[in-house]
Design a protein around this motif. Structure first.
Motif, mmCIF file in Angstrom:
data_model
loop_
_atom_site.group_PDB
_atom_site.id
_atom_site.type_symbol
_atom_site.label_atom_id
_atom_site.label_comp_id
_atom_site.label_asym_id
_atom_site.label_seq_id
_atom_site.Cartn_x
_atom_site.Cartn_y
_atom_site.Cartn_z
ATOM 1 N N GLU A 431 34.843 42.815 30.226
ATOM 2 C CA GLU A 431 35.702 44.000 30.091
ATOM 3 C C GLU A 431 35.892 44.697 31.439
ATOM 4 O O GLU A 431 36.976 45.198 31.740
ATOM 5 N N ALA A 432 34.834 44.722 32.263
ATOM 6 C CA ALA A 432 34.953 45.346 33.578
ATOM 7 C C ALA A 432 35.936 44.567 34.456
ATOM 8 O O ALA A 432 36.739 45.158 35.198
ATOM 9 N N PHE A 433 35.880 43.239 34.372
ATOM 10 C CA PHE A 433 36.791 42.396 35.155
ATOM 11 C C PHE A 433 38.227 42.605 34.685
ATOM 12 O O PHE A 433 39.143 42.743 35.512
ATOM 13 N N GLU A 434 38.448 42.643 33.376
ATOM 14 C CA GLU A 434 39.786 42.879 32.835
ATOM 15 C C GLU A 434 40.322 44.226 33.315
ATOM 16 O O GLU A 434 41.486 44.343 33.723
ATOM 17 N N LYS A 435 39.474 45.243 33.294
ATOM 18 C CA LYS A 435 39.890 46.582 33.742
ATOM 19 C C LYS A 435 40.257 46.558 35.227
ATOM 20 O O LYS A 435 41.292 47.112 35.630
ATOM 21 N N GLN A 436 39.429 45.908 36.024
ATOM 22 C CA GLN A 436 39.693 45.828 37.462
ATOM 23 C C GLN A 436 40.999 45.102 37.736
ATOM 24 O O GLN A 436 41.816 45.545 38.557
ATOM 25 N N VAL A 437 41.225 43.983 37.068
ATOM 26 C CA VAL A 437 42.462 43.228 37.279
ATOM 27 C C VAL A 437 43.669 44.042 36.835
ATOM 28 O O VAL A 437 44.675 44.127 37.541
ATOM 29 N N SER A 438 43.581 44.661 35.657
ATOM 30 C CA SER A 438 44.721 45.411 35.123
ATOM 31 C C SER A 438 45.121 46.576 36.027
ATOM 32 O O SER A 438 46.298 46.947 36.096
ATOM 33 N N GLU A 439 44.134 47.139 36.731
ATOM 34 C CA GLU A 439 44.412 48.304 37.585
ATOM 35 C C GLU A 439 44.883 47.924 38.984
ATOM 36 O O GLU A 439 45.441 48.763 39.699
ATOM 37 N N THR A 440 44.653 46.682 39.390
ATOM 38 C CA THR A 440 44.954 46.311 40.777
ATOM 39 C C THR A 440 46.026 45.237 40.932
ATOM 40 O O THR A 440 46.605 45.102 42.010
ATOM 41 N N ILE A 441 46.303 44.473 39.886
ATOM 42 C CA ILE A 441 47.288 43.403 40.032
ATOM 43 C C ILE A 441 48.701 43.975 39.928
ATOM 44 O O ILE A 441 48.967 44.883 39.135
ATOM 45 N N GLN A 442 49.600 43.466 40.758
ATOM 46 C CA GLN A 442 50.998 43.882 40.695
ATOM 47 C C GLN A 442 51.694 43.102 39.568
ATOM 48 O O GLN A 442 51.442 41.908 39.390
ATOM 49 N N PRO A 443 52.562 43.768 38.791
ATOM 50 C CA PRO A 443 53.192 43.098 37.638
ATOM 51 C C PRO A 443 53.857 41.771 37.983
ATOM 52 O O PRO A 443 53.767 40.802 37.230
#
Length: 567
Positions: A431-443
């Protein structure tokens, strides 16, 4: 697929370079896009020279590394050459150990067991050195973060020389010498060497002490080129020179082990793609399925018949690897669908009986379908271990670093990494990895991109252009095979699907009054309806030569097809 046309350089730059080189404007454009803007830079690009290799002593600690090795030889110490179990590690161990053995007999090699010891320097390996009276370990493609392991070795009076290319941590290990061009305090002119490349710089420095010329070391470059191709490092600067001359060795006088892997290949001249898809997977299969020692045995064997026997065994490991790859990929797809995880920003899957040796390959397979930063976990002892792969533009190493509190250890690059964690931390980490990716990856990073170098017409595809493009080789990161776009193409009525599931597309395309040209698109079978009935369409493709029954013809390697007029 997103089609992105690379920005076009200024007309003045294009015209100036085109005139200086006597080439078409779009060829000058291709060069400028690769940072080549002058006649001299183009000359160095098209005519790689061993003279362009840097002085190895420019690398921090190189003088210390050479002095310690020379001292060990003078004192008749036992030396252990230690390396990772992947292609970069096993080629590096093969290179350094075979060079040292040509001058000194007391050389042993050690590749850690992927499953019993894991990645990098191991306590078991250090204990092996201690039990066998070894006082110097040369670590290749690993060691930059092995603070505790090297301290453990030092307590046993075993010295370390670290030859690595991964990012250092805040503290460097307490080794006699740490060779890593990514060290902040290292001013070496090129920091994109692979582990085997750093190993080559070490033997280059040792060779200078023995009045050996760079030509004396050329026979080792088949190993370096193989590592460069497998480790997906930029094919620029020094890597381009090493890969260029390494491919020449592979095609003329390869070591028996590489010759045994390629002697049944029908192509007369192997390129970097052949190294990636023919040589590298087989070397890798040894460490994935059995043990990396088998790869070192193959690559250091000088009797061709014995090398053929080793290659035959490795061929079987590669076949086993393919079967496991297919099975695990299928299970991972089912898990994603059952858990309804298709809409997440990351893909993280786990099954305790998945073979650790192929989870990195499976991660790449999942990206082909879902195009998300992907982690594939399996059980390793009492912990979970994973391989990570990423999508273009997203730094998975940084994402893992942001979640480091949940991990036992991790390491790697922007696009590939490995890690371990405690079983009880798996869900929290996921869940932490998903949160980090969702907040930093460009669409836009979540959609595969085709970068197009230039828009051309079929009439531009001439024998001269093909000769020039061949001089762009070897291709790889930061010097990828040029991709072109052509509009208003039509099929001449020969379009059809190929493959058991009709997944591929073959057509014969023409534009305006040009001659037709053959084209093939792997995985593009579903695009057949776009090219039917002579409707005009756009092509994104690279240009290749196809060998068949001794005849060579030009062929377009399709990246994508779309309806004419789309942006």
């Amino acid at each position: 697929m997103r089609w992105t046309l690379k920005p076009k350089p200024s007309e003045d730059k294009i015209k100036h370079l085109a005139q200086a080189l006597n080439v078409e404007d779009f060829v000058a454009t291709l060069l400028i896009q690769r940072g080549i803007e002058t006649f001299e830079e183009a000359k160095n690009f098209f005519r790689p020279s061993l003279e362009h290799l840097h002085d190895p002593y420019l690398m921090k600690d190189m003088d210390k590394a050479v002095a310690r090795i020379e001292q060990a030889i003078q004192n008749e110490e036992n030396i252990l050459v230690f390396g990772d179990y992947d292609v970069d590690g096993t080629t590096a161990v093969s290179l350094v150990s075979s060079y040292l053995k040509s001058h000194y007999p007391n050389i042993a090699t050690y590749i850690p067991d992927r499953y019993a010891e894991g990645y990098g320097i191991s306590y078991k390996g250090i204990d092996y050195a201690d039990d066998n009276g070894i006082s110097l370990i040369i670590a290749l493609d690993c060691g930059i973060k092995s603070i505790d392991h090297i301290a453990y070795a030092k307590a046993k009076n075993i010295d370390f020389i670290v030859c690595d290319h991964h990012r250092p941590g805040e503290t460097l290990p307490d080794a006699v010498a740490v060779l890593d061009p990514k060290r902040e305090d290292c001013s070496y002119p090129y920091d994109e060497l692979c582990g085997c490349g750093v190993g080559f710089k070490l033997i280059q420095a040792l060779g200078q002490n023995r009045n050996e010329t760079i030509e004396d070391l050329v026979p080792y470059l088949d190993l370096v080129a193989t590592a460069i191709a497998a480790d997906i490092v930029p094919i620029t600067g020094e890597n381009r020179v090493l890969a260029y001359f390494g491919l020449k060795v592979i095609n003329t006088e390869p070591r028996p082990g590489i010759k045994a892997l390629t002697h049944q290949v029908k192509k007369k001249v192997l390129d970097i793609t052949d190294v990636v898809f023919i040589i590298s997977p087989r070397i890798n299969a040894a460490g994935r399925i059995k043990h990396g020692n088998h790869a070192v045995e193959l690559l250091t064997e000088f009797d061709f018949e014995q090398a053929q026997q080793f290659a035959s065994e490795i061929e079987q490991y590669n076949a086993d690897r393919k079967d496991l790859d297919k099975k695990i990929t299928k299970e991972a797809f089912l898990q994603i669908i059952e858990n309804k995880e298709e809409e997440r920003f990351s893909t993280v899957v786990f099954q305790e009986d998945w073979h650790k040796g192929v989870i990195g390959i499976v991660a790449s397979r999942l990206i082909e379908t879902y195009y998300r930063p992907t982690l594939v976990f399996t059980k390793s002892g009492d912990k979970y271990a994973a391989s990570a792969r990423s999508v273009k533009g997203f730094d998975v190493y940084n994402a893992l670093d942001a979640c480091a509190e949940h991990l036992e250890q991790f390491g790697g690059h922007m696009y590939a990494a490995g890690m371990t964690l405690k079983a009880e931390n798996y869900q929290t980490f996921k869940e932490a990895f998903e949160k980090q990716v969702s907040e930093t990856i460009q669409p836009e990073m979540l959609t595969p991109e085709i970068e197009i170098d230039a828009e051309i017409n079929f009439s531009d595809i001439t024998p001269k252009l093909i000769r020039i493009l061949k001089q762009f080789e070897p291709f790889g990161p930061q010097n990828m095979t040029p991709v072109f776009m052509t509009e208003n193409a039509i099929d001449t009525g020969y379009a059809k699907t190929l493959g058991a599931e009709e997944e591929h597309l073959r057509l014969f395309a023409k534009q305006n009054n040009s001659d037709g040209i053959a084209a093939i698109g792997f995985g593009l079978g579903k695009k057949l309806n776009i090219v039917k009935n002579q409707n005009p369409f756009q092509l994104a493709y690279s240009i290749a030569e196809n060998e068949w029954n001794g005849t060579v013809s030009t062929q377009l390697m399709l990246k994508d097809i779309r309806t004419n007029g789309r942006n």
